[in-house]
Scaffold this active site. Structure first.
Site, short mmCIF file in Angstrom:
data_model
loop_
_atom_site.label_atom_id
_atom_site.label_comp_id
_atom_site.label_asym_id
_atom_site.label_seq_id
_atom_site.Cartn_x
_atom_site.Cartn_y
_atom_site.Cartn_z
N SER A 115 46.55 47.49 39.87
CA SER A 115 47.71 46.61 39.70
C SER A 115 48.21 46.03 41.01
O SER A 115 48.64 44.88 41.07
CB SER A 115 48.86 47.36 39.02
OG SER A 115 48.45 47.89 37.79
N HIS A 135 53.01 47.52 43.25
CA HIS A 135 53.10 46.15 42.72
C HIS A 135 53.81 45.23 43.70
O HIS A 135 53.33 44.14 44.01
CB HIS A 135 53.86 46.16 41.39
CG HIS A 135 53.19 46.93 40.32
ND1 HIS A 135 53.79 47.20 39.10
CD2 HIS A 135 51.96 47.51 40.25
CE1 HIS A 135 52.97 47.90 38.34
NE2 HIS A 135 51.86 48.10 39.03
#
Length: 275
Positions: A198, A251
């Site tokens: 991610s 992230h």
């Protein structure tokens, strides 16, 4: 017929040629790999066709193009989207070694953890400051099928876009810079119990976003609705609204480091052949 353009998104290109038809410019789409499409002028004014195409490139997702497809009754249009024509295997084999490698190794590790010693595998790949190979290894670990599919889908989509437009080494740089940055920051802010691609995916997103602003005349690598959705998803992660354990700092710093790479990347650099 005369070839007038290439484009990376068949669905959007179909809307364009449907709109052209309303202007009495008739084009057809062709594709040899199921990914890139060629726009061929069948009949009509060539100069007008080129002007219409340039207008399309400025706002490829404008509503008038989708409306034209409904108006002409060709939501399937001149280009076939059925599964048998997508050539998914051929398209995958045509990707560069980094896209294929990350995809393949991630699946192998996921299957091994699913049917083998998950704790042992995770311990071997878990981020550790005294084991340099683990600084990037967590990008290859996934804990659920949804986690794996979501990340690998965006990895292939955005990664292929970047490789096609800016070359393989842009993707190599983004992968290692954003992977290392997101892993280190997640470790520093939380702990080493994390994994997933991610952070790199958000790095790809940030890179595409900034490149789009730096080169507004070029084809957008990612659409504004996608950027909005991904940013909201990241913000929701920090609120714990979905009760999902997310590597939020990975992230955030993946996104920021991808944006930073884009700031310094020479966008006029010639695309190199993938190898």
């Amino acid at each position: 017929m005369k070839l007038i353009a290439h484009y990376h998104n068949a669905r959007l290109a179909q809307g364009a040629v449907d709109y052209f038809k309303t202007q009495e410019v008739y084009c057809v789409l062709q594709s040899h790999d199921g990914q890139q499409v060629e726009v061929w002028l069948e009949r009509g004014d060539e100069a007008l066709a080129m002007r219409l195409w340039q207008t399309f490139l400025e706002q490829p997702e404008a509503e008038l193009y989708q409306a034209a497809s409904w108006q002409t009754g060709s939501t399937q249009g001149l280009f076939s989207y059925q599964g048998q024509n997508l050539n998914l295997v051929k398209r995958f084999l045509g990707l560069n070694w980094l896209l294929q490698g990350v995809f393949g190794v991630s699946i192998i590790i996921f299957v091994a953890m699913l049917f083998g010693d998950a704790n042992g595998i995770f311990s071997a790949l878990r981020f550790s400051l005294d084991k340099p190979w683990t600084w990037i290894a967590p990008t290859l670990i996934h804990f659920s099928a949804i986690h794996l599919i979501f990340n690998l889908s965006w990895w292939l989509h955005l990664g292929a876009q970047i490789s096609e437009k800016l070359g393989l080494w842009a993707l190599v740089c983004i992968y290692f810079v954003t992977g290392l940055t997101s892993n280190f920051m997640q470790y520093l802010f939380v702990d080493a119990n994390f994994g997933g691609l991610s952070g790199v995916v958000y790095g790809l997103l940030g890179f595409c976003w900034v490149i789009g602003h730096r080169n507004p005349a070029g084809e957008a690598l990612v659409s504004k609705p996608v950027i909005g959705f991904m940013l909201l998803w990241m913000l929701f992660g920090f609120t714990d609204m979905f009760f999902i354990n997310m590597a939020n700092w990975a992230h955030l710093f993946g996104l920021l480091s991808g944006m930073l790479v884009a700031v310094f990347w020479p966008i006029n650099r010639q695309r190199k052949e993938n190898s």
